[in-house]
Design an enzyme around this catalytic site. Structure first.
Site, mmCIF file in Angstrom:
data_model
loop_
_atom_site.group_PDB
_atom_site.id
_atom_site.type_symbol
_atom_site.label_atom_id
_atom_site.label_comp_id
_atom_site.label_asym_id
_atom_site.label_seq_id
_atom_site.Cartn_x
_atom_site.Cartn_y
_atom_site.Cartn_z
ATOM 1 N N ASN A 117 0.865 -1.181 0.000
ATOM 2 C CA ASN A 117 0.000 0.000 0.000
ATOM 3 C C ASN A 117 0.898 1.226 0.000
ATOM 4 O O ASN A 117 1.539 1.528 1.004
ATOM 5 C CB ASN A 117 -0.903 -0.033 1.248
ATOM 6 N N SER A 154 3.633 -2.265 10.317
ATOM 7 C CA SER A 154 5.092 -2.317 10.524
ATOM 8 C C SER A 154 5.712 -3.650 10.111
ATOM 9 O O SER A 154 6.641 -4.137 10.762
ATOM 10 C CB SER A 154 5.448 -1.963 11.968
ATOM 11 N N GLU A 165 -5.172 -5.180 10.350
ATOM 12 C CA GLU A 165 -4.155 -4.170 10.627
ATOM 13 C C GLU A 165 -4.487 -3.478 11.949
ATOM 14 O O GLU A 165 -5.292 -2.543 11.973
ATOM 15 C CB GLU A 165 -4.123 -3.120 9.512
ATOM 16 N N HIS A 170 -9.582 0.855 4.807
ATOM 17 C CA HIS A 170 -8.299 1.031 5.496
ATOM 18 C C HIS A 170 -8.507 1.931 6.722
ATOM 19 O O HIS A 170 -9.299 2.869 6.674
ATOM 20 C CB HIS A 170 -7.262 1.644 4.551
ATOM 21 N N GLU A 175 -6.919 4.308 7.925
ATOM 22 C CA GLU A 175 -6.742 5.748 7.708
ATOM 23 C C GLU A 175 -7.998 6.349 7.078
ATOM 24 O O GLU A 175 -8.338 7.505 7.331
ATOM 25 C CB GLU A 175 -5.495 5.989 6.842
ATOM 26 N N LYS A 225 0.055 4.249 -0.115
ATOM 27 C CA LYS A 225 -0.580 5.408 0.532
ATOM 28 C C LYS A 225 -0.378 6.647 -0.360
ATOM 29 O O LYS A 225 -0.408 6.527 -1.572
ATOM 30 C CB LYS A 225 -0.052 5.587 1.956
ATOM 31 N N GLY A 238 2.592 2.168 10.928
ATOM 32 C CA GLY A 238 3.512 3.298 10.814
ATOM 33 C C GLY A 238 4.204 3.653 12.111
ATOM 34 O O GLY A 238 4.850 4.690 12.214
HETATM 35 P P1 13P Z 1 3.136 0.328 7.720
HETATM 36 O O1 13P Z 1 3.689 -0.939 7.105
HETATM 37 O O2 13P Z 1 3.851 1.554 7.278
HETATM 38 O O3 13P Z 1 3.009 0.203 9.221
HETATM 39 O O4 13P Z 1 1.636 0.491 7.153
HETATM 40 C C1 13P Z 1 0.762 -0.562 7.245
HETATM 41 C C2 13P Z 1 -0.460 -0.229 6.467
HETATM 42 O O5 13P Z 1 -1.260 0.586 6.868
HETATM 43 C C3 13P Z 1 -0.645 -0.898 5.179
HETATM 44 O O6 13P Z 1 -1.920 -0.684 4.683
#
Ligand code: 13P
Length: 253
Positions: free
Chosen positions: A11, A216, A170, A99, A101, A13, A176
Site C-alpha cells: 500500500n 510495521s 491491521e 483502510h 486511515e 498510501k 507506521g
Molecule cells: P506500515 O507498514 O507503514 O506500518 O503500514 C501498514 C499499512 O497501513 C498498510 O496498509
C-alpha cells in the site's frame, strides 16, 4: 504452512509522483521476476494517478494492481470520487476497502464499507477488506468484539464473492509506528477472524480465505509472521516504498 495463496501487498498510501511510481513498479517487476521463486502473489496499491499506466506496465507479469479506495455509488454527483466501473474500465483488478486511515480521517464506517464491497464485486474487482482495533480498544480488551463488528460488513457478500475476497488485519496501533504485533498476537486474531467468517459463511470458505497482516511489516519480521498458521501474507506500508524491502518481505514465505 497453509495451502492458501500467499500474498505480499504494497500500500503506497499518498506517496510517489508519476515518474517515481513507474520507477518503483519497474524495479519490483524486475526483482520479482529474477528473484522470487516461492510462488507468492504480489499486489501493489498505488495512488489513483498511477493506476492506468501501472496496469499496462504490469501486463504479462504476475503482479496485480489495485486502488486504495473505491466509491460505493454507481455514478453521479460525487465530486472527487472514483467508481468501480471507472476502475474496471482501465483494468484495475483489486481495491482496498476500509483502510483504518480512511475510517479515521474520512469517516468510513462498517456500513459504508459494506456498500463499497458490494460495488467492487458488482464490477468484478476483488476487495481487500481492512479491519483492526485501535490501541484504546485493545487496552479495554474490546479488540475481538471490534473486529467481529467490522467483519459483519462481509454479510452483504454472496458465498461465491466471499470465496475470492481478501481480508487484512491491521491493528491501528501497529501502523507506521514501528511497533508490530507479535507473530502470536497477530495469529491469535487471524484465528478469531477465520472463526468469525466460518460463522458468517461456512468452514470451507473460512479455510480458503486469505488473511493478511499489516502494521510495521519489515524484511526482518516478515518470516516470523508468515510462518504462523493463519497468516497468509502482509499488507505493507512504509517498507513497500522500497523495492528491495518489498521483495525481501515477499521472500519471507
Ligand atoms: P506500515 O507498514 O507503514 O506500518 O503500514 C501498514 C499499512 O497501513 C498498510 O496498509
Amino acid at each position: 504452512m497453509s495451502k492458501r495463496q500467499q500474498i505480499a501487498a504494497g500500500n503506497w498510501k499518498m506517496h510517489k509522483t508519476f515518474l517515481e511510481g513507474q520507477g518503483l513498479a519497474q524495479e519490483i517487476r524486475t526483482m520479482s521476476e529474477s528473484e522470487l521463486t516461492n510462488g507468492a502473489k504480489l499486489l501493489i496499491f498505488p495512488p489513483f494517478i498511477h493506476l492506468q499506466s501501472l496496469v499496462k506496465q504490469m501486463e504479462g507479469s504476475a503482479i496485480g494492481v489495485g486502488a486504495q479506495n473505491i466509491n460505493e455509488h454507481e455514478q453521479g454527483a460525487y465530486t472527487g470520487e472514483i467508481s468501480a466501473a471507472m476502475l474496471k474500465s482501465i483494468g484495475v483488478q483489486y481495491t482496498l476497502v476500509g483502510h483504518s486511515e480512511r475510517r479515521q480521517y474520512y469517516n468510513e464506517t462498517n456500513a459504508s464499507c459494506a456498500a463499497k464491497l458490494t460495488a467492487a464485486f458488482k464490477h468484478q474487482i476483488i476487495p481487500v477488506y481492512c479491519i483492526g482495533e485501535t490501541l484504546s480498544e485493545r487496552e479495554a480488551n474490546k479488540h475481538f468484539d471490534v473486529v467481529s463488528e467490522q467483519l459483519a460488513a462481509l454479510k452483504v457478500l454472496s458465498a461465491e464473492e466471499m470465496s475470492s475476497c481478501i481480508v487484512a488485519y491491521e491493528p491501528v496501533w501497529a501502523i507506521g509506528t514501528g511497533v508490530t504485533a507479535s507473530a502470536e498476537q497477530a495469529n491469535e486474531m487471524h484465528i478469531h477472524i477465520r472463526k468469525t467468517i466460518a460463522t458468517l459463511f461456512n468452514q470451507s470458505i473460512a479455510d480458503a480465505v486469505a488473511i493478511l497482516y499489516g502494521g510495521s511489516v519489515k524484511p526482518d519480521n516478515a518470516q516470523a509472521l508468515f510462518s504462523m498458521s493463519d497468516i497468509d501474507g502482509g499488507l505493507i506500508g512504509g517498507a513497500a516504498l522500497s523495492s528491495r524491502d518489498f521483495i525481501n518481505i515477499a521472500k519471507g514465505f
